[in-house]
Motif scaffolding. Sequence first.
Motif, PDB file in Angstrom:
ATOM      1  N   ALA A  47       0.843  -1.207   0.000  1.00 14.53           N
ATOM      2  CA  ALA A  47       0.000   0.000   0.000  1.00 14.53           C
ATOM      3  C   ALA A  47       0.867   1.240   0.000  1.00 14.53           C
ATOM      4  O   ALA A  47       1.809   1.365   0.797  1.00 14.53           O
ATOM      5  N   ALA A  48       0.575   2.157  -0.900  1.00 16.36           N
ATOM      6  CA  ALA A  48       1.338   3.399  -0.988  1.00 16.36           C
ATOM      7  C   ALA A  48       0.901   4.365   0.103  1.00 16.36           C
ATOM      8  O   ALA A  48      -0.198   4.261   0.659  1.00 16.36           O
ATOM      9  N   ASP A  49       1.783   5.309   0.435  1.00 15.92           N
ATOM     10  CA  ASP A  49       1.408   6.336   1.405  1.00 15.92           C
ATOM     11  C   ASP A  49       0.245   7.152   0.864  1.00 15.92           C
ATOM     12  O   ASP A  49       0.197   7.465  -0.339  1.00 15.92           O
ATOM     13  N   PRO A  50      -0.703   7.501   1.717  1.00 13.65           N
ATOM     14  CA  PRO A  50      -1.856   8.282   1.252  1.00 13.65           C
ATOM     15  C   PRO A  50      -1.428   9.629   0.656  1.00 13.65           C
ATOM     16  O   PRO A  50      -0.472  10.258   1.132  1.00 13.65           O
ATOM     17  N   ILE A  51      -2.113  10.031  -0.376  1.00 11.48           N
ATOM     18  CA  ILE A  51      -1.914  11.360  -0.952  1.00 11.48           C
ATOM     19  C   ILE A  51      -2.898  12.303  -0.273  1.00 11.48           C
ATOM     20  O   ILE A  51      -4.104  12.043  -0.243  1.00 11.48           O
ATOM     21  N   LEU A  52      -2.382  13.375   0.285  1.00 12.68           N
ATOM     22  CA  LEU A  52      -3.226  14.320   1.003  1.00 12.68           C
ATOM     23  C   LEU A  52      -4.137  15.055   0.030  1.00 12.68           C
ATOM     24  O   LEU A  52      -3.761  15.326  -1.117  1.00 12.68           O
ATOM     25  N   ARG A  53      -5.324  15.406   0.501  1.00 14.21           N
ATOM     26  CA  ARG A  53      -6.320  16.043  -0.361  1.00 14.21           C
ATOM     27  C   ARG A  53      -7.180  17.007   0.443  1.00 14.21           C
ATOM     28  O   ARG A  53      -7.221  16.932   1.677  1.00 14.21           O
ATOM     29  N   PRO A  54      -7.867  17.929  -0.230  1.00 20.46           N
ATOM     30  CA  PRO A  54      -8.751  18.856   0.487  1.00 20.46           C
ATOM     31  C   PRO A  54      -9.765  18.098   1.339  1.00 20.46           C
ATOM     32  O   PRO A  54     -10.313  17.078   0.928  1.00 20.46           O
ATOM     33  N   GLY A  55      -9.981  18.618   2.546  1.00 19.54           N
ATOM     34  CA  GLY A  55     -10.907  17.982   3.473  1.00 19.54           C
ATOM     35  C   GLY A  55     -10.229  17.073   4.474  1.00 19.54           C
ATOM     36  O   GLY A  55     -10.852  16.675   5.471  1.00 19.54           O
ATOM     37  N   ASP A  56      -8.958  16.729   4.244  1.00 23.74           N
ATOM     38  CA  ASP A  56      -8.251  15.876   5.191  1.00 23.74           C
ATOM     39  C   ASP A  56      -7.946  16.643   6.481  1.00 23.74           C
ATOM     40  O   ASP A  56      -7.726  17.861   6.475  1.00 23.74           O
TER      41      ASP A  56
END
Length: 284
Positions: A47-56
Motif C-alpha cells: 500500500a502506498a502512502d496516502p496522498i493528502l487532499r482537500p478535506g483531510d
Amino acid sequence: MKLTYYSSCIALIFAAMLSSCSAPKKVTYFENADVIPQEVLSQVAAAADPILRPGDLLNIYITATNMTAVVPFNRGSYITPEGTVAQLRNATQNTNQTGVESSTDYYLIDKDGYIDFPLLGKIHAAGRTKDDLVTTLRESICPKYITEVPNVDIRLMNFRVTVAGAVKSPGVYQSRNERMTFLEAIAMAGDLDIKGDRENILLYRTNADGSREVHRLNIHDKNFLLSPYMNLQQNDYIYVEPNSSLKQNAWQLNSAVGATITIVGGMSSLAGLIIGIINLTDDK
C-alpha cells in the motif's frame, strides 16, 4: 384409483417447487486462491502512502531537544509559569456517531489545498505525501526560527471509507493506521449479506486531484487478490449491489414460487377435501 391420481398430482406440484430452488453458487471469496503461485503474490505492490487532499484532517506535532523553542508551532501547547511545556486539549475533540474523529486542534486542508500553520502561514498540502510535507515544514522552521532541525510527526486523522448496500452493518469506518484493505472494510461492515452480488461490487473513488473513478470488483475471482484496488484510499465508497435475480447466491426461490406456494396451499386443502369425499363414497 382416484385417490392415487390426486396423490400423484400433489407430489408433482411439490416436485416442481423443489426444482425451482437453486444450490449455493459463487458465494465464496477468491475461489481457488491457493493455486496462485507464491512468486506472483510476492510481486503485489505494498500500500502506498496516502496522498493528502482537500478535506483531510492532519495532526501535526513538532518536537526538538529544546521543546520551549517549538511551542509556537504546536497548537494547544503553552509554557507554564514554572517554565515547563504543557498541552491544552481542545474540549471539542470527540468521536462522532460515524466513528470519525474531529477536533479543532487538527489542521484542515481547505478547498484550495492549504493548511494554515502557526507562524508559517499558508502551506500547500493537497496532492503531497506526508513525507513531502514533513520536509517542507522542517525547512520552513529551521534555520529561520530555530537552529535545530526539528522532528515533525504528521498523522492523517480521517482515513475512512464508506461501505453500503448488501452488507450486515453499513456505515463509515475509520482506520487508525492510515491503511485499510478492501477485506478489512468488508469485515468492519459485518461481511456481505448472502444476497450481496460478489461479482459486481462498485468502488467509487475521488482522487487527490479531484478526478473520479468507478470500478466494478469481482471478489469471487481469486485474481482480485492481485488487484490494485485491494488497498483502499481515504474516502473510498464501496457499494455491494443486491442480487435482484437471486440466481447465484444460496438457496433461494425464484420470483414465481411465492405465488405458487399460496396456490398450492389452497390446492392442498381442496385436494384433502376431495380425498375425504372419495373415501366417504368408497365406504358406501
